[in-house]
Each structure stands twice: as C-alpha cells, then as structure tokens.
Write an enzyme that holds these catalytic residues in place. Structure first.
Site, PDB file in Angstrom:
ATOM      1  N   CYS A   9      -0.720  66.059  -3.021  1.00 12.92           N
ATOM      2  CA  CYS A   9      -1.370  64.852  -3.573  1.00 12.92           C
ATOM      3  C   CYS A   9      -0.497  63.599  -3.598  1.00 12.92           C
ATOM      4  O   CYS A   9      -1.026  62.504  -3.469  1.00 12.92           O
ATOM      5  CB  CYS A   9      -1.935  65.157  -4.951  1.00 12.92           C
ATOM      6  SG  CYS A   9      -3.056  66.540  -4.882  1.00 12.92           S
ATOM      7  N   HIS A  44      -2.852  59.143  -9.752  1.00 13.02           N
ATOM      8  CA  HIS A  44      -3.612  60.130  -8.974  1.00 13.02           C
ATOM      9  C   HIS A  44      -4.878  60.509  -9.737  1.00 13.02           C
ATOM     10  O   HIS A  44      -4.821  60.852 -10.931  1.00 13.02           O
ATOM     11  CB  HIS A  44      -2.728  61.349  -8.731  1.00 13.02           C
ATOM     12  CG  HIS A  44      -3.425  62.461  -8.040  1.00 13.02           C
ATOM     13  ND1 HIS A  44      -4.300  62.270  -6.990  1.00 13.02           N
ATOM     14  CD2 HIS A  44      -3.374  63.817  -8.230  1.00 13.02           C
ATOM     15  CE1 HIS A  44      -4.752  63.440  -6.578  1.00 13.02           C
ATOM     16  NE2 HIS A  44      -4.224  64.388  -7.316  1.00 13.02           N
ATOM     17  N   ASN A  99     -11.326  64.561  -6.995  1.00 13.62           N
ATOM     18  CA  ASN A  99      -9.924  64.494  -6.568  1.00 13.62           C
ATOM     19  C   ASN A  99      -9.869  64.650  -5.043  1.00 13.62           C
ATOM     20  O   ASN A  99     -10.158  65.722  -4.519  1.00 13.62           O
ATOM     21  CB  ASN A  99      -9.167  65.620  -7.286  1.00 13.62           C
ATOM     22  CG  ASN A  99      -7.724  65.742  -6.856  1.00 13.62           C
ATOM     23  OD1 ASN A  99      -7.288  65.116  -5.890  1.00 13.62           O
ATOM     24  ND2 ASN A  99      -6.976  66.569  -7.563  1.00 13.62           N
TER      25      ASN A  99
HETATM   26  N1  ACO Z   1     -17.789  75.239 -15.870  1.00 13.09           N
HETATM   27  C1  ACO Z   1     -17.906  75.883 -17.055  1.00 13.09           C
HETATM   28  N2  ACO Z   1     -16.879  76.545 -17.630  1.00 13.09           N
HETATM   29  C2  ACO Z   1     -15.697  76.540 -16.990  1.00 13.09           C
HETATM   30  C3  ACO Z   1     -15.523  75.901 -15.755  1.00 13.09           C
HETATM   31  C4  ACO Z   1     -16.625  75.241 -15.201  1.00 13.09           C
HETATM   32  N3  ACO Z   1     -16.553  74.572 -14.018  1.00 13.09           N
HETATM   33  N4  ACO Z   1     -14.243  76.074 -15.355  1.00 13.09           N
HETATM   34  C5  ACO Z   1     -13.641  76.803 -16.316  1.00 13.09           C
HETATM   35  N5  ACO Z   1     -14.525  77.090 -17.289  1.00 13.09           N
HETATM   36  C6  ACO Z   1     -14.287  77.842 -18.514  1.00 13.09           C
HETATM   37  C7  ACO Z   1     -13.148  78.837 -18.365  1.00 13.09           C
HETATM   38  O1  ACO Z   1     -13.601  80.035 -17.773  1.00 13.09           O
HETATM   39  C8  ACO Z   1     -12.730  79.001 -19.804  1.00 13.09           C
HETATM   40  O2  ACO Z   1     -13.622  79.881 -20.421  1.00 13.09           O
HETATM   41  P1  ACO Z   1     -13.059  81.032 -21.399  1.00 13.09           P
HETATM   42  O3  ACO Z   1     -12.390  80.285 -22.517  1.00 13.09           O
HETATM   43  O4  ACO Z   1     -14.300  81.762 -21.787  1.00 13.09           O
HETATM   44  O5  ACO Z   1     -12.081  81.809 -20.563  1.00 13.09           O
HETATM   45  C9  ACO Z   1     -12.975  77.619 -20.412  1.00 13.09           C
HETATM   46  O6  ACO Z   1     -13.892  76.946 -19.532  1.00 13.09           O
HETATM   47  C10 ACO Z   1     -11.739  76.786 -20.546  1.00 13.09           C
HETATM   48  O7  ACO Z   1     -11.017  76.830 -19.316  1.00 13.09           O
HETATM   49  P2  ACO Z   1      -9.666  76.058 -19.139  1.00 13.09           P
HETATM   50  O8  ACO Z   1      -9.110  76.383 -17.788  1.00 13.09           O
HETATM   51  O9  ACO Z   1      -8.814  76.308 -20.341  1.00 13.09           O
HETATM   52  O10 ACO Z   1     -10.164  74.536 -19.183  1.00 13.09           O
HETATM   53  P3  ACO Z   1      -9.308  73.246 -19.237  1.00 13.09           P
HETATM   54  O11 ACO Z   1      -9.693  72.437 -20.406  1.00 13.09           O
HETATM   55  O12 ACO Z   1      -7.848  73.508 -19.008  1.00 13.09           O
HETATM   56  O13 ACO Z   1      -9.826  72.456 -17.964  1.00 13.09           O
HETATM   57  C11 ACO Z   1      -9.159  71.953 -15.720  1.00 13.09           C
HETATM   58  C12 ACO Z   1      -9.652  73.021 -16.664  1.00 13.09           C
HETATM   59  C13 ACO Z   1     -10.201  70.865 -15.632  1.00 13.09           C
HETATM   60  C14 ACO Z   1      -8.936  72.588 -14.353  1.00 13.09           C
HETATM   61  C15 ACO Z   1      -7.828  71.357 -16.260  1.00 13.09           C
HETATM   62  O14 ACO Z   1      -6.933  72.398 -16.611  1.00 13.09           O
HETATM   63  C16 ACO Z   1      -7.138  70.467 -15.271  1.00 13.09           C
HETATM   64  O15 ACO Z   1      -7.639  69.410 -14.927  1.00 13.09           O
HETATM   65  N6  ACO Z   1      -5.949  70.849 -14.781  1.00 13.09           N
HETATM   66  C17 ACO Z   1      -5.231  70.049 -13.821  1.00 13.09           C
HETATM   67  C18 ACO Z   1      -5.846  70.218 -12.483  1.00 13.09           C
HETATM   68  C19 ACO Z   1      -5.308  69.233 -11.488  1.00 13.09           C
HETATM   69  O16 ACO Z   1      -4.911  68.138 -11.815  1.00 13.09           O
HETATM   70  N7  ACO Z   1      -5.317  69.660 -10.247  1.00 13.09           N
HETATM   71  C20 ACO Z   1      -4.962  68.879  -9.149  1.00 13.09           C
HETATM   72  C21 ACO Z   1      -3.485  68.701  -9.004  1.00 13.09           C
HETATM   73  S1  ACO Z   1      -2.888  68.654  -7.430  1.00 13.09           S
HETATM   74  C22 ACO Z   1      -4.079  68.279  -6.414  1.00 13.09           C
HETATM   75  O17 ACO Z   1      -4.642  67.232  -6.562  1.00 13.09           O
HETATM   76  C23 ACO Z   1      -4.436  69.216  -5.285  1.00 13.09           C
END
Ligand code: ACO
Length: 320
Positions: free
Chosen positions: A110, A245, A275
């Site tokens: 990224c 980003h 993204n």
């Molecule tokens: N829809 C519904 N529920 C979901 C989804 C979805 N799409 N995705 C996950 N869940 C659920 C999970 O299963 C979990 O359920 P559980 O508690 O029963 O196990 C719950 O939601 C919480 O999941 P988390 O992973 O803890 O959610 P979080 O608040 O951390 O959000 C996210 C997830 C959005 C991926 C976040 O962690 C994030 O943005 N991380 C950074 C990602 C990033 O920036 N990536 C790119 C970097 S590099 C690049 O650009 C390639």
C-alpha cells in the site's frame, strides 16, 4: 533539485459493488461494514482491464500537466501485480503511449506510491530525469477471497497517476519496512511442474489479521507523521492536508485524534472506493486537484502503511 507534482489523473472501473451486494454473497450487512470501516461501495474491474484504467489515469495526468508523453524520461508504476507478470504494467502503459523511456513496476504494497516517489526523487537528484510519470494501478479484486467476510468488504480497484517535473515541491520523504509476513500476505500461485509438486489446496488469496494491521496502522501513521514534520522543520498545525492511506475510516480518525487536528484536514474517499492499496493516495490527490481544493503553497502530508510491514511518508508543497 527535486520535483514538484505538475499534474494528476485517475481512473476507476465502471462496475460498482455496494455493501448490499456483498451481503448477498457473504454473511455481512451495510451497518457492520459502514460502522467498522466507513466503506459503502467499491469499484471492481469487470468491463475493462487494469491496463485500461492505468492508461486512462496516465493520459489524464499528462493532460493536466500539459505534458506530451514523449517528454517523459521515466515511468514507475506501483502495483501488487499488473495484467501480466512480465512485461511490467509500466511497459504496457508505455506501449499504449507509443513512446520509449525506462519503465518498471515496484511492489511495496500500500505505500507503493510513496516508495515510487522516493525512487523518482533519486532520478531528479542525479539529473537523470526532468519529467517522470508515477502511476499506481491496483486490482485487489483479483486477490480477494469472496467467501471471507473479514476481508472481501474492504478492497476495491482503481488507478491514480502524477506527472513530476523539476522543482522544490518535495520537502521530505521516508520509507520503512519491518519484515513481517503473517499479518498480511498474498501467496504467489505456483503450478505443479514435472519436478515440483505443490500442495493443491494452497490458498491463493489475501490473508489478513485485521486487528494486528489496525494497531500497526494507527501507531505507524502517527509516528511517521510526527517524524516527517520534525525532519522537514514544519509544525503539524501548518500542514494543510493529511492524505492518509484510505484503508479504514476508523484508522484515519484514530490517527487524527492522536495528532489533535481538525477533520477538515483529513480528506477521505474510501466511502465510495474502499481500499485500492497503493492507488488510494494518488486517486484522492487527483480528486482534490480536480475539485480545485488545493491552492499553490499548500503543504500536503502523505502517509501509507501495508504488507511487509511497510510504511512511507512524505511532505510536499503543492504548486507547479
Ligand atoms: N460482516 C459482519 N461481521 C463481520 C465481518 C463482516 N464483514 N467481518 C468480521 N465480522 C465479525 C467477526 O467475525 C467478529 O465476530 P465475532 O466477535 O463473533 O468473532 C466481529 O465481526 C469483530 O471482528 P473484528 O475482526 O474484531 O472487527 P474489527 O473491529 O477489528 O474490524 C477490520 C475488522 C475492519 C478488518 C479492522 O480490523 C481493520 O480495518 N483492520 C485494518 C485493516 C487494514 O487496514 N488493511 C489494509 C492494510 S494494507 C492494505 O491496504 C493491503
């Protein structure tokens, strides 16, 4: 002598995938995606190729820079992977432009756009180039596991480009890489050969530990911004726009709060695009430029993080 940005361009696939569309494919819903990420829809390549949008972004940037393609001394394209592994996407764009100059791809995930700007800066400093095209073109949809709700809601496709000319716009630039695979990776596909058998079940898709990346992102963006401002001798308050980003609105918001800056300085377009990896910043920059949001002398800070783990930050003064 370094460079100034003298033109911007971008291009997006025509096909729009809304959160509601994804809720028909995986167990998710608009409310979860919107509140956890800020994303409402994304563009996916279906009716065109990555090269098509890369070429469109390039031509738009050349037009904005009032530059003929024949004036380019170098093309650098940041991409996770072009339409072909070889030739590079940069070479395919060059072929479409019908010109000749050095052209190559770089993959720094990224922060690839910021990495490409740093490579370009070296060409300006060594006086090997007077005009450089830096292009970021990404097709994340190719690596997305559309059965994994944790990742498939996050990404989109797109291309953004800038034309760089000689100038003193670049104030500082810094790149980092930690060397860490597990939190975010995309395996390479290696088919069987008569000599080597691969595991047929090998995963070909992007795999991400979201919370680890989230923590890394908030910490790294804040650290990189403070470091960049200090190195450039610029007060944080004097930065006009922070182009971060576009991965998750909550990451941007958390970094903004730590930096104690107003929301108006943190433009976002992830709501409509998701993204698009290294393309997020040049697409955002082009949107701001086309909307006449930028004025000569504005101080822009760009900061990105991603797989590797990598990060890149730079400070630029806007103006041709
Ligand atoms: N829809 C519904 N529920 C979901 C989804 C979805 N799409 N995705 C996950 N869940 C659920 C999970 O299963 C979990 O359920 P559980 O508690 O029963 O196990 C719950 O939601 C919480 O999941 P988390 O992973 O803890 O959610 P979080 O608040 O951390 O959000 C996210 C997830 C959005 C991926 C976040 O962690 C994030 O943005 N991380 C950074 C990602 C990033 O920036 N990536 C790119 C970097 S590099 C690049 O650009 C390639």
């Amino acid at each position: 002598m370094s460079f100034s940005i003298i033109g911007t361009g971008s291009s997006l696939p025509s096909f729009i995938v809304k959160n509601e569309d994804l809720s028909k494919i995986v167990d998710t819903n608009d409310e979860w995606i919107t509140t956890r990420t800020g994303i409402k829809e994304r563009r996916i390549i279906r009716d065109e190729s990555l090269l098509d949008i890369a070429e469109k972004a390039t031509r738009a940037a050349l037009k904005d820079a009032n530059t003929d393609a024949s004036e380019l001394d170098l093309i650098i394209c940041s991409t996770l992977q072009g339409d072909t592994i070889s030739p590079s996407l940069a070479c395919l764009v060059l072929e479409r432009l019908g010109v000749e100059c050095p052209a190559f791809d770089i993959n720094a995930a990224c922060p690839g756009f910021v990495y490409a700007l740093d490579v370009a800066a070296a060409y300006f400093e060594s006086k090997k180039a007077k005009k450089v095209l830096v292009l970021s073109a990404e097709q994340l949809s190719k690596f997305t596991n559309w059965e994994d709700r944790k990742t498939c809601v996050l990404f989109g496709d797109g291309a953004g480009a800038v034309v760089l000319g000689e100038g003193d716009g670049l104030k500082m630039i810094n790149l980092k890489a930690k060397g860490q695979r597990e939190s975010l990776y995309i395996p390479a596909f290696s088919p069987d050969s008569p000599f080597v058998k691969t595991e047929s079940s090998q995963n070909q898709f992007l795999d991400m530990k979201g919370q680890e990346i989230y923590k890394f992102a908030v910490y790294t963006v804040t650290e990189d911004v403070l470091f960049a401002a200090q190195k450039a001798g610029i007060e944080i308050d004097d930065i006009d726009y922070f182009l971060l980003h576009q991965a998750n609105g909550r990451i941007i918001e958390a970094a903004r709060n730590r930096l104690n800056q107003p929301a108006s300085k943190f433009p976002m377009n992830l709501c409509n695009l998701g993204n698009t990896s290294s393309a997020t910043i040049p697409i955002l920059l082009d949107e701001m430029n086309q909307n006449n949001q930028l004025k000569d002398g504005d101080i822009l800070l760009m900061s990105a993080f991603g797989a590797g783990l990598t990060s890149g930050v730079c400070i630029l003064k806007w103006g041709k």
